[in-house]
Design a protein around this motif. Sequence first.
Motif, short mmCIF file in Angstrom:
data_model
loop_
_atom_site.label_atom_id
_atom_site.label_comp_id
_atom_site.label_asym_id
_atom_site.label_seq_id
_atom_site.Cartn_x
_atom_site.Cartn_y
_atom_site.Cartn_z
N PHE A 1 6.43 0.94 8.40
CA PHE A 1 6.53 2.16 9.20
C PHE A 1 7.68 3.04 8.71
N GLU A 2 8.79 2.42 8.33
CA GLU A 2 9.93 3.19 7.81
C GLU A 2 9.56 3.88 6.50
N LEU A 3 8.81 3.18 5.66
CA LEU A 3 8.37 3.79 4.40
C LEU A 3 7.44 4.98 4.66
N MET A 4 6.61 4.85 5.69
CA MET A 4 5.73 5.97 6.03
C MET A 4 6.54 7.19 6.46
N GLN A 5 7.57 6.97 7.26
CA GLN A 5 8.40 8.08 7.69
C GLN A 5 9.18 8.67 6.51
N ASP A 6 9.61 7.81 5.60
CA ASP A 6 10.30 8.31 4.39
C ASP A 6 9.36 9.18 3.56
N GLY A 7 8.07 8.89 3.65
CA GLY A 7 7.08 9.67 2.90
C GLY A 7 6.68 10.96 3.60
N LYS B 1 -5.95 10.63 1.37
CA LYS B 1 -7.34 10.42 0.97
C LYS B 1 -7.67 11.03 -0.39
N ASN B 2 -6.87 12.02 -0.81
CA ASN B 2 -7.12 12.67 -2.12
C ASN B 2 -6.23 12.08 -3.21
N SER B 3 -5.44 11.06 -2.88
CA SER B 3 -4.55 10.49 -3.91
C SER B 3 -5.34 9.57 -4.82
N GLU B 4 -4.94 9.59 -6.07
CA GLU B 4 -5.62 8.74 -7.07
C GLU B 4 -4.80 7.47 -7.35
N LEU C 1 0.83 -1.20 0.00
CA LEU C 1 0.00 0.00 0.00
C LEU C 1 0.87 1.26 0.00
N MET C 2 1.96 1.25 0.77
CA MET C 2 2.85 2.42 0.81
C MET C 2 3.50 2.65 -0.55
N GLY C 3 3.87 1.56 -1.23
CA GLY C 3 4.44 1.71 -2.57
C GLY C 3 3.46 2.32 -3.54
N LEU C 4 2.18 1.90 -3.43
CA LEU C 4 1.15 2.44 -4.31
C LEU C 4 0.85 3.91 -4.00
N LEU C 5 0.80 4.25 -2.73
CA LEU C 5 0.50 5.63 -2.34
C LEU C 5 1.62 6.60 -2.72
N GLU C 6 2.86 6.11 -2.65
CA GLU C 6 4.01 6.97 -2.97
C GLU C 6 4.47 6.78 -4.42
N ASP C 7 3.79 5.87 -5.14
CA ASP C 7 4.06 5.66 -6.57
C ASP C 7 5.48 5.16 -6.83
N TYR C 8 5.86 4.07 -6.16
CA TYR C 8 7.13 3.41 -6.47
C TYR C 8 6.98 1.91 -6.21
N PHE C 9 7.91 1.16 -6.78
CA PHE C 9 7.90 -0.29 -6.62
C PHE C 9 8.82 -0.66 -5.45
N VAL C 10 8.30 -1.45 -4.55
CA VAL C 10 9.10 -1.89 -3.40
C VAL C 10 9.78 -3.21 -3.76
N PRO C 11 11.12 -3.24 -3.79
CA PRO C 11 11.82 -4.50 -4.11
C PRO C 11 11.41 -5.62 -3.18
N LEU C 12 11.18 -6.79 -3.76
CA LEU C 12 10.67 -7.92 -2.98
C LEU C 12 11.69 -8.43 -1.96
N TYR C 13 12.96 -8.14 -2.17
CA TYR C 13 13.96 -8.63 -1.21
C TYR C 13 14.00 -7.79 0.06
N ASN C 14 13.24 -6.70 0.10
CA ASN C 14 13.23 -5.85 1.29
C ASN C 14 12.23 -6.33 2.36
N PHE C 15 11.36 -7.24 1.99
CA PHE C 15 10.39 -7.73 2.97
C PHE C 15 10.02 -9.17 2.62
N PHE C 16 9.26 -9.80 3.52
CA PHE C 16 8.85 -11.20 3.32
C PHE C 16 7.46 -11.21 2.68
N LEU C 17 7.41 -11.70 1.44
CA LEU C 17 6.14 -11.72 0.72
C LEU C 17 5.17 -12.75 1.30
N THR C 18 5.72 -13.83 1.84
CA THR C 18 4.90 -14.86 2.50
C THR C 18 5.49 -15.15 3.88
N PRO C 19 5.34 -14.23 4.82
CA PRO C 19 5.95 -14.42 6.14
C PRO C 19 5.32 -15.59 6.89
#
Length: 402
Positions: free
Chosen positions: A361-367, A399-402, A329-347
């Motif tokens: 949370f780190e991505l939110m602060q970066d935003g 809330k106003n992001s498309e 969701l953070m990648g979509l809201l900030e319009d970038y692709f999050v590399p899959l090696y940065n997190f666990f896709l199937t934790p």
Amino acid sequence: MTVLPPLSSRSDLQPLVGIQRWTEGTWRGCCVGPRGRSKVLWGEHLRNRKGWGLPHTGVLMSAMCCVGCCQKSPRLSDLHEEGKNAINAPMLPAGADVHPEDTLLEENAERIMLDPTSRENPKFKDLLKVLIDWINSELEEDRIIIKDLEEDCYDGQVLQKLFEKLSGRKLNVAEVTQSEIGQKQKLQTVLEAVNEMLRPHGWSIEWSVDSIHSKNLVAIVYLLVALAMHFQAAIRLPEHVSVQVLVIKKREGILQTALVTKELTSTTEMMMGRFERDAFDTLLDHAPDKLNVVKTSLITFVNKHLNKLNLEVSELETQFADGVYLVLLMGLLEDYFVPLYNFFLTPESFEQKVHNVAFAFELMQDGGLKKPKARPEDVVNLNLKSTLRVLYNLFTNYKNSE
């Protein structure tokens, strides 16, 4: 003991002035060198050496006095101090690691020490590690790394930096203080600011300038736990951590001792209860019928963006618990692709899920968003209020992001 060559090769020794022991042709002598230094040497039989006979009786008596300088014996003051400590501390608990200097108290004074068995308690050691890692994480930008709470926190430098980072408030103190007076003055300023902030929220003040500066580990831990909980640090403190402390008091010249149990942490829910209530607390307690309206609005918001990846959620508390949807969701809201090696896709494990939420949370602060008040562990543990707080924060900013 220094081993010297045989006398035949020693020209710097004056005539023998004493004999410490004579056995079977080998002696141990106490000799005086040209500068008056006492020397202990092992030599061979000297009865047949020219000019080196056995000393006469008068010299032998001098030798008996010389023996004292070659052997260690307790000083009278040491014996006196040992006797005083034995009288003053007759009731010390077995196994208590009390040093003589710990019993030198003024009348009506009190000293508190951590019981050695509590120091080795696995839960207590885990609590220390969590606090150390938290401080190092918070002060990473200041390039401050601590390894020992007692040695690194007592002078007030680390506590000052930590409080300023957490509160966003700059304290009027000297940056570097070497003297004891300067360190205590800094501690006084830091603790006054901390106490002023914590008292209104019901925290019991279990620390003081003297206890922190004397490296009282229990007082330091009390202070750090209070700061971590007040600022809702993104850490998981071990629950139900208690230690025993040895309390030594001096009354009418007699030392009185007692073992007292100190509770450092309780349950997470009870400790979280100290925090100031917000709109979600009020909503859940007094208007539960409106909760579904809020949840529906948030689900609509997140699905608007997750649908771009053909994803959809229907349960907020469960489907965001592993952190995957939060990261995407953070990648979509900030319009970038999050590399899959940065997190666990199937934790699969709890730790992997916490990693994902913490990364989101780190991505939110970066935003540009403020650090979420919720803890990653609470989101993973299906805490509805924590999840709502995180998502509502995203809703108000995007809330106003498309």
